[in-house]
Design a protein around this motif. Structure first.
Motif, PDB file in Angstrom:
ATOM      1  N   SER A  94      35.476 104.394  37.062  1.00  0.00           N
ATOM      2  CA  SER A  94      36.741 104.069  37.827  1.00  0.00           C
ATOM      3  C   SER A  94      35.741 104.170  38.599  1.00  0.00           C
ATOM      4  O   SER A  94      35.098 104.216  39.576  1.00  0.00           O
ATOM      5  N   GLY A  99      37.684 103.039  43.261  1.00  0.00           N
ATOM      6  CA  GLY A  99      38.641 103.145  43.714  1.00  0.00           C
ATOM      7  C   GLY A  99      38.704 102.211  44.535  1.00  0.00           C
ATOM      8  O   GLY A  99      38.579 101.006  44.646  1.00  0.00           O
ATOM      9  N   LYS A 100      40.648 101.830  44.356  1.00  0.00           N
ATOM     10  CA  LYS A 100      41.227 100.042  44.949  1.00  0.00           C
ATOM     11  C   LYS A 100      40.212  99.988  45.639  1.00  0.00           C
ATOM     12  O   LYS A 100      40.206  98.434  46.805  1.00  0.00           O
ATOM     13  N   LYS A 137      41.317 103.120  41.007  1.00  0.00           N
ATOM     14  CA  LYS A 137      42.407 103.788  40.465  1.00  0.00           C
ATOM     15  C   LYS A 137      43.158 103.175  42.120  1.00  0.00           C
ATOM     16  O   LYS A 137      42.704 103.399  42.690  1.00  0.00           O
ATOM     17  N   PRO A 138      44.380 103.975  42.468  1.00  0.00           N
ATOM     18  CA  PRO A 138      45.208 104.388  40.513  1.00  0.00           C
ATOM     19  C   PRO A 138      45.581 103.264  39.510  1.00  0.00           C
ATOM     20  O   PRO A 138      45.724 102.401  39.963  1.00  0.00           O
ATOM     21  N   LEU A 161      44.793 102.963  31.547  1.00  0.00           N
ATOM     22  CA  LEU A 161      44.223 103.949  30.783  1.00  0.00           C
ATOM     23  C   LEU A 161      43.902 104.481  29.412  1.00  0.00           C
ATOM     24  O   LEU A 161      42.586 104.314  29.238  1.00  0.00           O
TER      25      LEU A 161
END
Length: 71
Positions: free
Chosen positions: A4, A6-7, A27-28, A34
């Motif tokens: 994962s 982060g943007k 993410k988000p 997911l």
């Protein structure tokens, strides 16, 4: 393995390959994203294995089937 990120983090898809992740998600994210990423990671992990689809795979297939034709 599911990675994962982060943007707002600098990220290249090649980095997921470098760390041997089966899939990645930014993410988000929505719950459906997911689930799709987990399904893909599981599919990649089991590639080449002669295994019967597990409960999660069957549930994902049923959810995808029931969602067809809806806006």
């Amino acid at each position: 393995m599911l990675l994962s990120v982060g943007k707002l983090e600098p990220f290249k898809p090649e980095e997921a390959q470098r760390v041997r992740a089966d899939a990645f998600i930014v993410k988000p994210f929505e719950a459906s994203e997911l689930l799709s990423a987990l399904f893909e990671a599981g599919r990649q992990s089991c590639a080449g294995l002669n295994v019967e689809a597990g409960r999660f795979a069957r549930a994902m297939a049923a959810a995808e089937e029931s969602g067809r034709g809806k806006p």
